[in-house]
Design a protein around this motif. Structure first.
Motif, PDB file in Angstrom:
ATOM      1  N   ASN A 190       4.746  13.771 -12.120  1.00  0.00           N
ATOM      2  CA  ASN A 190       4.658  13.058 -13.326  1.00  0.00           C
ATOM      3  C   ASN A 190       3.783  13.762 -14.361  1.00  0.00           C
ATOM      4  O   ASN A 190       4.389  14.806 -15.451  1.00  0.00           O
ATOM      5  N   ARG A 191       2.388  13.439 -14.759  1.00  0.00           N
ATOM      6  CA  ARG A 191       2.055  14.958 -15.591  1.00  0.00           C
ATOM      7  C   ARG A 191       1.624  16.090 -15.556  1.00  0.00           C
ATOM      8  O   ARG A 191       1.458  16.225 -16.297  1.00  0.00           O
ATOM      9  N   GLU A 192       1.975  16.284 -14.465  1.00  0.00           N
ATOM     10  CA  GLU A 192       2.273  17.764 -14.287  1.00  0.00           C
ATOM     11  C   GLU A 192       2.811  18.320 -14.542  1.00  0.00           C
ATOM     12  O   GLU A 192       2.849  19.799 -15.023  1.00  0.00           O
ATOM     13  N   MET A 193       4.335  18.391 -14.518  1.00  0.00           N
ATOM     14  CA  MET A 193       5.479  18.292 -14.402  1.00  0.00           C
ATOM     15  C   MET A 193       5.133  18.476 -16.907  1.00  0.00           C
ATOM     16  O   MET A 193       5.425  19.363 -17.063  1.00  0.00           O
ATOM     17  N   ARG A 194       4.806  17.164 -16.815  1.00  0.00           N
ATOM     18  CA  ARG A 194       3.919  17.143 -18.765  1.00  0.00           C
ATOM     19  C   ARG A 194       3.152  18.188 -18.962  1.00  0.00           C
ATOM     20  O   ARG A 194       3.896  19.212 -20.458  1.00  0.00           O
ATOM     21  N   ARG A 195       2.065  18.797 -17.615  1.00  0.00           N
ATOM     22  CA  ARG A 195       1.416  19.614 -18.425  1.00  0.00           C
ATOM     23  C   ARG A 195       2.204  20.912 -18.522  1.00  0.00           C
ATOM     24  O   ARG A 195       2.225  21.813 -19.407  1.00  0.00           O
ATOM     25  N   LYS A 196       2.960  21.277 -17.688  1.00  0.00           N
ATOM     26  CA  LYS A 196       3.477  22.589 -17.959  1.00  0.00           C
ATOM     27  C   LYS A 196       4.901  22.617 -18.737  1.00  0.00           C
ATOM     28  O   LYS A 196       4.724  23.418 -19.314  1.00  0.00           O
ATOM     29  N   LEU A 197       5.517  21.564 -19.768  1.00  0.00           N
ATOM     30  CA  LEU A 197       6.208  21.834 -20.507  1.00  0.00           C
ATOM     31  C   LEU A 197       5.458  21.492 -21.221  1.00  0.00           C
ATOM     32  O   LEU A 197       5.512  22.345 -22.252  1.00  0.00           O
ATOM     33  N   VAL A 256       0.908  -1.313   0.411  1.00  0.00           N
ATOM     34  CA  VAL A 256      -0.240   0.077  -0.468  1.00  0.00           C
ATOM     35  C   VAL A 256       0.673   0.876  -0.354  1.00  0.00           C
ATOM     36  O   VAL A 256       0.586   2.123  -1.130  1.00  0.00           O
ATOM     37  N   SER A 257       1.440   1.052   0.515  1.00  0.00           N
ATOM     38  CA  SER A 257       2.643   2.345   0.800  1.00  0.00           C
ATOM     39  C   SER A 257       3.673   2.651  -0.608  1.00  0.00           C
ATOM     40  O   SER A 257       3.470   3.876  -0.815  1.00  0.00           O
ATOM     41  N   LEU A 258       3.766   1.173  -1.153  1.00  0.00           N
ATOM     42  CA  LEU A 258       4.498   1.969  -2.405  1.00  0.00           C
ATOM     43  C   LEU A 258       3.626   1.836  -4.145  1.00  0.00           C
ATOM     44  O   LEU A 258       4.062   2.711  -4.279  1.00  0.00           O
ATOM     45  N   GLU A 259       2.269   1.411  -3.338  1.00  0.00           N
ATOM     46  CA  GLU A 259       1.363   1.790  -4.670  1.00  0.00           C
ATOM     47  C   GLU A 259       1.143   3.532  -4.465  1.00  0.00           C
ATOM     48  O   GLU A 259       0.712   4.525  -5.034  1.00  0.00           O
ATOM     49  N   ASP A 260       1.233   3.973  -3.168  1.00  0.00           N
ATOM     50  CA  ASP A 260       0.828   5.298  -3.006  1.00  0.00           C
ATOM     51  C   ASP A 260       1.976   6.113  -3.197  1.00  0.00           C
ATOM     52  O   ASP A 260       1.922   7.378  -4.062  1.00  0.00           O
ATOM     53  N   GLN A 261       3.164   6.259  -2.884  1.00  0.00           N
ATOM     54  CA  GLN A 261       4.512   7.212  -3.594  1.00  0.00           C
ATOM     55  C   GLN A 261       4.514   6.461  -5.143  1.00  0.00           C
ATOM     56  O   GLN A 261       5.107   7.797  -6.141  1.00  0.00           O
ATOM     57  N   LEU A 262       4.292   4.896  -5.081  1.00  0.00           N
ATOM     58  CA  LEU A 262       4.450   5.075  -7.267  1.00  0.00           C
ATOM     59  C   LEU A 262       2.541   6.179  -7.587  1.00  0.00           C
ATOM     60  O   LEU A 262       2.601   6.928  -9.087  1.00  0.00           O
ATOM     61  N   ASP A 263       1.694   6.520  -6.951  1.00  0.00           N
ATOM     62  CA  ASP A 263       0.109   7.161  -7.114  1.00  0.00           C
ATOM     63  C   ASP A 263       1.154   8.876  -7.432  1.00  0.00           C
ATOM     64  O   ASP A 263       1.147   9.912  -8.246  1.00  0.00           O
ATOM     65  N   HIS A 264       1.522   9.046  -6.538  1.00  0.00           N
ATOM     66  CA  HIS A 264       2.248   9.981  -6.077  1.00  0.00           C
ATOM     67  C   HIS A 264       3.332  10.694  -7.692  1.00  0.00           C
ATOM     68  O   HIS A 264       2.915  11.877  -7.724  1.00  0.00           O
ATOM     69  N   ALA A 265       3.947  10.176  -7.771  1.00  0.00           N
ATOM     70  CA  ALA A 265       4.725  10.343  -8.701  1.00  0.00           C
ATOM     71  C   ALA A 265       4.513  10.274 -10.390  1.00  0.00           C
ATOM     72  O   ALA A 265       5.136  11.209 -10.705  1.00  0.00           O
ATOM     73  N   LEU A 266       2.870   9.349 -10.347  1.00  0.00           N
ATOM     74  CA  LEU A 266       2.697   9.706 -11.555  1.00  0.00           C
ATOM     75  C   LEU A 266       2.129  10.775 -11.964  1.00  0.00           C
ATOM     76  O   LEU A 266       1.766  11.626 -12.725  1.00  0.00           O
ATOM     77  N   ARG A 267       1.406  11.052 -10.634  1.00  0.00           N
ATOM     78  CA  ARG A 267       0.591  12.798 -10.690  1.00  0.00           C
ATOM     79  C   ARG A 267       2.091  13.649 -10.496  1.00  0.00           C
ATOM     80  O   ARG A 267       1.508  14.991 -11.217  1.00  0.00           O
TER      81      ARG A 267
END
Length: 112
Positions: free
Chosen positions: A98-105, A85-96
């Motif tokens: 990543n999406r935010e950075m892509r939008r900014k780029l 569950v902790s790793l799932e949460d970390q992955l979800d945070h990293a994916l969010r």
């Protein structure tokens, strides 16, 4: 715990407000207080403490504990379930992020 003068009604929609006692949280999850203590000892959730030292849980913490319970019900040991569950949460945070950075780029590329 909230300040004495904080409006209680304002906390009703707050997912991080520690509104559930251990007994009530266990009832909501359909589990035992021992399960909640175990996920706390594994470091998955850290309940806040009332002035009397009693554990208090938020809705967000209950969702996390419910996910761990799903894994335990499928036969996963509790320590492994908490780690998953902790790793799932970390992955979800990293994916969010990543999406935010892509939008900014993408937005920055349109400005050029």
């Amino acid at each position: 715990m909230p300040a004495e003068n904080a409006p209680v009604a304002g906390n009703l929609d707050d997912d991080d407000y520690p509104a559930y006692t251990m007994g009530r949280a266990a009832d909501v999850l359909g589990t035992t207080p021992a399960f909640l203590r175990a996920v706390g000892e594994a470091g998955l959730i850290t309940p806040l403490r009332s002035e009397g030292g009693h554990r208090r849980y938020s809705r967000r913490q209950l969702r996390v504990a419910a996910r761990a319970r799903e894994l335990v019900d499928q036969g996963t040991p509790i320590e492994a379930a908490c780690r998953i569950v902790s790793l799932e949460d970390q992955l979800d945070h990293a994916l969010r992020l990543n999406r935010e950075m892509r939008r900014k780029l993408d937005a920055h590329g349109e400005d050029i």
